[in-house]
Scaffold this motif. Structure first.
Motif, PDB file in Angstrom:
ATOM      1  N   CYS A  80       8.863 -31.466  61.110  1.00 18.15           N
ATOM      2  CA  CYS A  80       9.372 -30.124  61.389  1.00 18.15           C
ATOM      3  C   CYS A  80       8.193 -29.165  61.585  1.00 18.15           C
ATOM      4  N   VAL A  81       8.202 -28.410  62.686  1.00 23.09           N
ATOM      5  CA  VAL A  81       7.091 -27.487  62.944  1.00 23.09           C
ATOM      6  C   VAL A  81       7.403 -26.062  62.504  1.00 23.09           C
ATOM      7  N   LYS A  82       8.562 -25.866  61.866  1.00 24.77           N
ATOM      8  CA  LYS A  82       8.974 -24.531  61.429  1.00 24.77           C
ATOM      9  C   LYS A  82       9.024 -23.561  62.620  1.00 24.77           C
ATOM     10  N   CYS A  83       9.576 -24.057  63.719  1.00 25.82           N
ATOM     11  CA  CYS A  83       9.662 -23.191  64.891  1.00 25.82           C
ATOM     12  C   CYS A  83      10.739 -22.136  64.699  1.00 25.82           C
ATOM     13  N   GLY A  84      11.717 -22.459  63.860  1.00 21.17           N
ATOM     14  CA  GLY A  84      12.763 -21.479  63.588  1.00 21.17           C
ATOM     15  C   GLY A  84      13.950 -21.538  64.528  1.00 21.17           C
ATOM     16  N   ALA A  85      13.925 -22.492  65.474  1.00 23.48           N
ATOM     17  CA  ALA A  85      15.022 -22.551  66.451  1.00 23.48           C
ATOM     18  C   ALA A  85      16.368 -22.837  65.788  1.00 23.48           C
ATOM     19  N   CYS A  86      16.354 -23.521  64.662  1.00 24.21           N
ATOM     20  CA  CYS A  86      17.612 -23.876  64.015  1.00 24.21           C
ATOM     21  C   CYS A  86      18.088 -22.799  63.046  1.00 24.21           C
ATOM     22  N   VAL A 104      16.495 -25.279  58.397  1.00 20.27           N
ATOM     23  CA  VAL A 104      15.124 -25.662  58.040  1.00 20.27           C
ATOM     24  C   VAL A 104      14.825 -25.300  56.584  1.00 20.27           C
ATOM     25  N   GLN A 107      16.306 -27.945  54.440  1.00 19.59           N
ATOM     26  CA  GLN A 107      15.448 -29.139  54.409  1.00 19.59           C
ATOM     27  C   GLN A 107      14.239 -28.898  53.508  1.00 19.59           C
ATOM     28  N   CYS A 159      17.636 -28.543  67.508  1.00 22.28           N
ATOM     29  CA  CYS A 159      16.244 -28.758  67.107  1.00 22.28           C
ATOM     30  C   CYS A 159      15.511 -29.520  68.201  1.00 22.28           C
ATOM     31  N   PRO A 160      14.309 -29.081  68.557  1.00 18.50           N
ATOM     32  CA  PRO A 160      13.589 -29.776  69.627  1.00 18.50           C
ATOM     33  C   PRO A 160      13.305 -31.248  69.318  1.00 18.50           C
ATOM     34  N   TYR A 161      13.344 -31.644  68.060  1.00 21.33           N
ATOM     35  CA  TYR A 161      13.110 -33.052  67.720  1.00 21.33           C
ATOM     36  C   TYR A 161      14.371 -33.721  67.182  1.00 21.33           C
ATOM     37  N   ILE A 163      15.971 -32.961  64.545  1.00 20.90           N
ATOM     38  CA  ILE A 163      15.996 -33.057  63.084  1.00 20.90           C
ATOM     39  C   ILE A 163      17.403 -32.716  62.586  1.00 20.90           C
TER      40      ILE A 163
HETATM   41  S1  SF4 Z   1      14.460 -26.429  64.890  1.00 21.11           S
HETATM   42 FE1  SF4 Z   1      13.690 -28.360  64.065  1.00 21.11          FE
HETATM   43  S2  SF4 Z   1      11.458 -28.143  64.094  1.00 21.11           S
HETATM   44 FE2  SF4 Z   1      12.311 -26.083  64.365  1.00 21.11          FE
HETATM   45  S3  SF4 Z   1      12.382 -25.262  62.286  1.00 21.11           S
HETATM   46 FE3  SF4 Z   1      14.373 -26.202  62.684  1.00 21.11          FE
HETATM   47  S4  SF4 Z   1      14.203 -28.284  61.899  1.00 21.11           S
HETATM   48 FE4  SF4 Z   1      12.131 -27.469  62.091  1.00 21.11          FE
END
Ligand code: SF4
Ligand code: SF4
Lengths: 522, 244
Positions: A80-86, A104, A107, A159-161, A163
């Motif tokens: 997780c990069v803590k991008c904040g998208a979620c 996030v 998690q 989430c871009p990955y 997660i």
């Molecule tokens: S969208 Fe994914 S990568 Fe970004 S903060 Fe949330 S869990 Fe982390």
């Protein structure tokens, strides 16, 4: 409160944005507590009866174990990069504003501990990466906030990955269970399903009586002998349906719908008293072993009854386990007829017949309803129906449109893969969590209010036992009645025209004509 | 002296990067996914999954659906970084490929774009309440580190010029295990030290997302659970001795 005023169509009142992001309200849900499991129910599931003395070591060891057994857990804790998208994607956050309900952040409750004990940075520079010791406070925080996640996977879509917080919260509950900190609602139900065969603890005798009553009702309603068979060996189809379908409203009306469809299709089918539950709560607590044990009941029932096919009734998480996991947990199903999907959803069954033109409907029977469809989260994002990606969205809509004249979708950002959870999934459908459930439902309710304003929608149809129960409880808090939630197969049931019913009606008409003729002759 | 220190630094950083990353990839590759958990709707074939991953990596598809601002800045940063990295290839080749020559001027723009996008991401971390809440010191520092790399790189071009020919000779030497003379230009030394630091922390930080995404079960699994039985080795053991 919204008024169900259809005449207001021309001048829609703005009811708010279902996805409006709230201001952070730290600690808003910190007091939300779900009841602890009875020691007996913990041990029934193979867990320690209550919090063990060396819980800390065991919990940390469990994190390590899960990291080796489950790639999702390991990768998601790492990347997780803590991008904040979620951060604005969880309905519990949208409804409560509690930042720990941002996916996030949820998690991170576990990730912070993982980092402390399993990563270089966390071991030597904990302050740098937000790592923290596992304390009793942290353990309690896990219990509080991992029971505020319905494992709906909405965050995973965005989430871009990919997660998936659901994976983390299942793992967290497994860790909690492994140190003796189980939740009452889930563990009690699993214990019941493992011994009696369904979540309600309905024994075979009571089940038979219920089904017989329902058969009588059906005959009264239709004049046709529509059957609800139980434990009939040699039937073609085994129906596995949530036990709520046997007694709760509007679930029951859905069950009657399946029965009519089977009747009209002319297939032989049966319910099993041994595996009389579709829902598999083993998933909610992340316990592969318990989930497997429950799934094996389905396998055994299918074998014992000698059926050729398995069909699942309307239930969200159940269908995820059935569609995505059953083959893994209880397969291979080489003893079933390979010409049909194993397992099949009742919606696929009904849809198929509609496609072939084998079902006839009198749509006007549903004219009192202006209907929208709530995509259940686990069906939408954890399973499929039909033979193309996204069939889980199209099939129920096709079926609804085949039997209703007035169908409208809610805001695109709140349906299909972006659907909002009902707020009661994932083992949270328990009374002590009513406040959480109401807050979690509010985004969905706002989306519903929008279509009520714009299109005069009066009713919402769903295909999940949890959604149905949850909505019948929370809808009154948002200006609707508790029966504004419907089963999809309830609408099928209302509109379907049974062949023998036609004959029956014709016979009656003919008899009436004869009588009238006689009367005239006199 | 500085030449030797930097040479060692780069050898150590390279080893840590390669070994660390290799170990992580091995770990991810060998850890089973016990259940089928693709985020639906998911592709029905392997090729479809390849295409899904391609869209995620090349366009940040899910992020685009999720948040346009984060997508915009994140995307600019990553594309710019890629161009900048490719531009740097010339320091490691005696015969520079034609297309590497071709992109040299774009690399400069990319350098600015990168620093701009990173600053925007940093600003979001401070300004957006939700993102501030989830940020640890390392999250800010990571952005500052990348900004530092970009800014020091640009400084060498626009503030005080560095003898890059000498740098190139030094780098080519390192690749043949010969330590030459590294110009002791401050911007260059800062630039190289930060890059080495980035290489070292890559395998032990969230930068792992670069490889992790390919191992994410929700994105890399095929939707075929009804037709193909999927089972983890440890789960298979549970079935031993069972009468099926
Ligand atoms: S969208 Fe994914 S990568 Fe970004 S903060 Fe949330 S869990 Fe982390
Ligand atoms: S899985 Fe659903 S309930 Fe859980 S954090 Fe994600 S969005 Fe929220």
């Amino acid at each position: 409160m919204v008024e169900l005023d259809i005449s207001n169509k021309k001048n829609p009142k703005y009811v708010g944005d279902p996805l409006e992001i709230p201001k952070l309200a730290c600690g808003a849900m910190a007091d939300s507590q779900t009841f602890a499991a009875h020691p007996k129910h913990n041990t029934d599931l193979g867990f320690p009866p209550e919090l063990i003395d060396n819980w800390k070591e065991v919990a940390i060891a469990k994190i390590g174990e899960l990291g080796k057994k489950n790639r999702a857990f390991q990768v998601y804790l790492d990347i997780c990069v803590k991008c904040g998208a979620c951060t604005d994607k969880c309905h519990y956050f949208l409804g409560s504003g509690d930042p720990k309900n941002m996916p996030v952040a949820r998690q991170d409750l576990l990730r912070s501990v993982y980092r402390r004990y399993f990563t270089f940075a966390g071991k030597y520079f904990p302050w740098l990466v937000g790592a923290r010791d596992l304390t009793e406070e942290v353990l309690n925080e896990w219990y509080t906030y991992y029971h505020q996640c319905s494992q709906c996977r909405r965050c995973s879509v965005f989430c871009p990955y990919g997660i998936d917080t659901a994976e983390i919260s299942m793992a967290a509950r497994e860790i909690l269970d492994s140190v003796g900190k189980g939740q009452k609602y889930c563990n009690e139900i699993i214990a019941k399903a493992k011994t009696i065969g369904n979540n309600l603890g309905l024994n075979p005798k009571a089940l038979r009586a219920t089904l017989e009553d329902l058969e009588e009702d059906l005959e009264d309603e239709t004049g046709v002998k529509v059957r609800l068979p139980l434990d009939e060996k040699g039937a073609d189809i085994l129906l596995i349906t949530p036990s709520a379908d046997f007694f709760a409203e509007p679930h029951i009306d859905g069950l009657l719908g399946y029965a009519k469809v089977f009747h009209q299709a002319g297939v032989s089918w049966t319910i099993s008293s041994y595996a009389s539950e579709a829902a598999n709560f083993g998933m909610f607590i992340g316990s592969y072993e318990n989930m497997r044990e429950l799934s094996l009941r389905v396998r055994k029932a299918a074998k014992d009854l000698g059926v050729k096919r398995i069909v699942f009734g309307e239930c969200g998480h159940a269908w995820r386990v059935a569609y995505s996991f059953l083959n893994t947990l209880a397969g291979p199903f080489d003893f079933l007829d390979q010409n049909y999907p194993i397992p099949q959803h009742i919606m696929e069954f009904t849809h198929d017949l509609i496609q072939k033109g084998e079902l006839k409907f009198d749509k006007s029977k549903n004219d009192e309803f202006r209907v929208t469809f709530h995509d259940s989260c686990n069906v939408a994002r954890g399973s499929r129906m039909g033979d193309f990606p996204g069939g889980q969205f199209e099939l129920p809509r096709d079926v609804l449109k085949a039997c209703c004249n007035h169908y409208f979708d809610m805001d695109r950002d709140t349906i299909k893969e972006s659907t909002l959870c009902c707020g009661g999934g994932g083992g949270l459908l328990t009374d002590e969590l009513m406040d959480l459930r109401t807050k979690g439902a509010s985004p969905r309710m706002t989306a519903l209010q929008q279509v009520t304003e714009d299109h005069g929608v009066t009713h919402m149809a769903a295909i999940c036992a949890i959604c149905k129960t949850q909505f019948s409880k929370v809808m009154p808090k948002f200006g609707y009645e508790m029966d504004n939630i419907l089963s999809v197969h309830q609408l099928v049931s209302n509109a379907i025209i049974l062949d023998d019913q036609v004959l029956e009606e014709e016979k009656q008409k003919a008899a009436q004509a004869v009588q009238e003729a006689k009367a005239e002759a006199k | 002296m500085i030449s030797i220190v930097y040479a060692l630094l780069f050898y150590v950083a390279s080893i840590l990067l390669v070994v660390g990353l290799g170990m992580k990839i091995w770990r991810y590759a060998t850890t089973p996914a016990p259940l089928k958990i693709p985020t639906m709707p998911a592709p029905l074939t392997k090729a479809g999954v390849g295409f899904r991953l391609f869209r995620e990596v090349a366009f940040f598809e899910s992020l685009f659906k999720s948040n346009k601002w984060i997508w915009l800045f994140g995307y600019i940063f990553h594309v710019a970084l890629l161009v900048v990295l490719l531009r740097h290839l010339r320091y490691f080749q005696s015969d520079v490929w034609w297309w590497v020559k071709l992109i040299q001027p774009f690399g400069i723009y990319a350098g600015f774009a990168m620093v701009f996008a990173l600053s925007a991401l940093l600003a979001r971390r401070f300004l957006v309440e939700r993102i501030r809440y989830i940020s640890s010191p390392s999250d800010y520092l990571m952005l500052l580190l990348l900004i530092g790399i970009g800014a020091s790189g640009l400084a060498m071009k626009f503030v005080s010029h560095t003898d890059i020919i000498a740098v190139k000779i030094y780098m080519l030497g390192l690749m043949r295990f010969q330590i030459g003379d590294l110009p002791t230009h401050p911007a260059l030394l800062i630039h190289l030290a930060l890059v080495a630091l980035l290489m070292i922390i890559f395998p032990i930080s969230k930068l792992l997302h670069g490889v992790g995404i390919f191992f994410s079960p929700t994105r890399n699994q095929v939707d075929d659970s009804r037709t193909k039985r999927h089972i983890a080795p440890w789960a298979k053991k549970l079935e031993e001795g069972e009468d099926r």
